[in-house]
Design a protein around this motif. Structure first.
Motif, PDB file in Angstrom:
ATOM      1  N   GLU A 164       0.826  -1.208   0.000  1.00  0.00           N
ATOM      2  CA  GLU A 164       0.000   0.000   0.000  1.00  0.00           C
ATOM      3  C   GLU A 164       0.861   1.259   0.000  1.00  0.00           C
ATOM      4  O   GLU A 164       0.551   2.237  -0.678  1.00  0.00           O
ATOM      5  N   ARG A 196      -4.241  16.958   2.616  1.00  0.00           N
ATOM      6  CA  ARG A 196      -4.997  16.767   1.367  1.00  0.00           C
ATOM      7  C   ARG A 196      -5.997  17.891   1.155  1.00  0.00           C
ATOM      8  O   ARG A 196      -6.146  18.420   0.033  1.00  0.00           O
ATOM      9  N   LYS A 215       0.169   8.304   3.096  1.00  0.00           N
ATOM     10  CA  LYS A 215      -0.859   7.529   2.406  1.00  0.00           C
ATOM     11  C   LYS A 215      -2.195   8.251   2.422  1.00  0.00           C
ATOM     12  O   LYS A 215      -2.890   8.331   1.398  1.00  0.00           O
ATOM     13  N   THR A 216      -2.588   8.792   3.578  1.00  0.00           N
ATOM     14  CA  THR A 216      -3.887   9.459   3.685  1.00  0.00           C
ATOM     15  C   THR A 216      -3.929  10.725   2.847  1.00  0.00           C
ATOM     16  O   THR A 216      -4.997  11.115   2.356  1.00  0.00           O
ATOM     17  N   ALA A 268      -2.914  11.078  -0.019  1.00  0.00           N
ATOM     18  CA  ALA A 268      -3.147  10.695  -1.420  1.00  0.00           C
ATOM     19  C   ALA A 268      -2.260  11.484  -2.381  1.00  0.00           C
ATOM     20  O   ALA A 268      -2.700  11.973  -3.426  1.00  0.00           O
ATOM     21  N   GLY A 269      -0.996  11.636  -2.016  1.00  0.00           N
ATOM     22  CA  GLY A 269      -0.041  12.315  -2.892  1.00  0.00           C
ATOM     23  C   GLY A 269       0.073  13.807  -2.650  1.00  0.00           C
ATOM     24  O   GLY A 269       1.004  14.437  -3.158  1.00  0.00           O
ATOM     25  N   ARG A 298       2.243   1.707  -3.463  1.00  0.00           N
ATOM     26  CA  ARG A 298       1.182   2.083  -4.402  1.00  0.00           C
ATOM     27  C   ARG A 298       0.787   3.544  -4.239  1.00  0.00           C
ATOM     28  O   ARG A 298       0.470   4.224  -5.229  1.00  0.00           O
ATOM     29  N   GLU A 299       0.800   4.056  -2.991  1.00  0.00           N
ATOM     30  CA  GLU A 299       0.392   5.433  -2.734  1.00  0.00           C
ATOM     31  C   GLU A 299       1.528   6.430  -2.917  1.00  0.00           C
ATOM     32  O   GLU A 299       1.357   7.623  -2.671  1.00  0.00           O
TER      33      GLU A 299
END
Length: 314
Positions: free
Chosen positions: A81, A184, A210-211, A213-214, A84-85
């Protein structure tokens, strides 16, 4: 007899028969240096103390909010994960003779595609040592230290863009996922960054990345040694400090300060704003909740106020 007297003499200095070998020891050492340069002199000690005080008064270089410590993401699903993130990583450790299932293959493929992650094979005993005996399942991902900005950098970045600062400060928020959600929201609504305290607060861990989202890659997070002093510095720079509180004396829809330079301070879900931080705020506002909920978590509360600020600035 005279010769014996000379040999037994207690006088210091060159003796007869030295042949001039000790002449250098008798040469002068030049002019006496100033008192400030003489080791142990009272004036030298005073000069050293003065220079130390001057160095202490110098402003710390901007852009150096410090670094966090490196972090290890442990386990097949968490490692996959994180990769991936897009969580930053330096090394992926893979256990020797690992059972090569689908999750392991996917993690290796993602790490290879990134191109900047080292792949290291290590025996199980070494991974056990690295993770203090956690159930790593043969995969360990090393996340580099996060480089925090300085709180002043966020306002400076807004000025460089010709915009009024829109900053969120978190007071007592300890869940990295809430920090990631705030980052975010700040990114989504055109904010200029997030400020977190150095102690007793969530930092930019892999979970926060991760939270977000980039968004953490493009939205700076600054770390303040003392949040109250950081807010006071913002106030001196002409930035309004708005604290969210369930018992605030006005609603966010009535606050014109959101249209200008502003720092939105969000406290923890249970305790809210700390006393000193609350007293530092120019305004204490509440979010109307017709549904009757007592409070919102930090990520949701920040998103609501950021939306209102962005709507007014549009």
């Amino acid at each position: 007899m005279a010769a014996n007297n000379r040999r037994m003499s207690g006088k210091k200095g060159a003796q007869v028969g030295s042949g001039g070998k000790r002449r250098r020891a008798l040469e002068g050492k030049g002019p006496t240096p100033p008192a400030e340069m003489r080791k142990g002199h009272v004036k030298q000690r005073a000069a050293n103390a003065k220079s130390k005080r001057a160095a202490g008064r110098q402003a710390p270089p901007r852009g150096r909010g410090g670094k966090s410590s490196s972090e290890l993401v442990v386990g097949r699903n968490p490692v996959y994960e994180a990769l991936r993130e897009g969580v930053p990583a330096t090394t992926l450790y893979v256990q020797q003779f690992i059972d090569n299932d689908e999750r392991v293959r996917e993690a290796l493929q993602l790490a290879t595609e990134r191109g900047d992650i080292h792949l290291m094979e290590a025996p199980r005993a070494e991974l056990d040592r690295m993770t203090n005996g956690l159930n790593h399942q043969g995969l360990v991902l090393q996340v580099p230290p996060y480089e925090y900005a300085h709180p002043e950098d966020l306002a400076a970045a807004a000025a460089d863009q010709g915009e009024d600062p829109l900053i969120v400060a978190l007071d007592g928020v300890t869940d990295p996922r809430n920090l990631g959600a705030v980052v975010r929201s700040v990114s989504a609504f055109g904010g200029h960054g997030v400020v977190v305290p150095e102690r007793r607060a969530a930092g930019m861990t892999a979970g926060a990345w991760k939270t977000s989202a980039g968004a953490a890659a493009r939205t700076p997070v600054a770390r303040a040694t003392n949040l109250t002093r950081a807010l006071e510095a913002y106030k001196k720079a002409g930035i309004a400090i708005v604290g969210l509180a369930a018992d605030g004396d006005r609603e966010i829809g009535d606050l014109k300060a959101l249209e200008g330079p502003v720092v939105i301070v969000v406290g923890s879900e249970g305790k809210g704003l700390s006393r000193l931080v609350g007293e530092t705020c120019d305004f204490r506002v509440r979010i109307p909740m017709p549904g009757g909920a007592e409070s919102l978590n930090a990520g949701v509360a920040a998103g609501v106020v950021l939306y209102e600020a962005a709507r007014r600035r549009a």
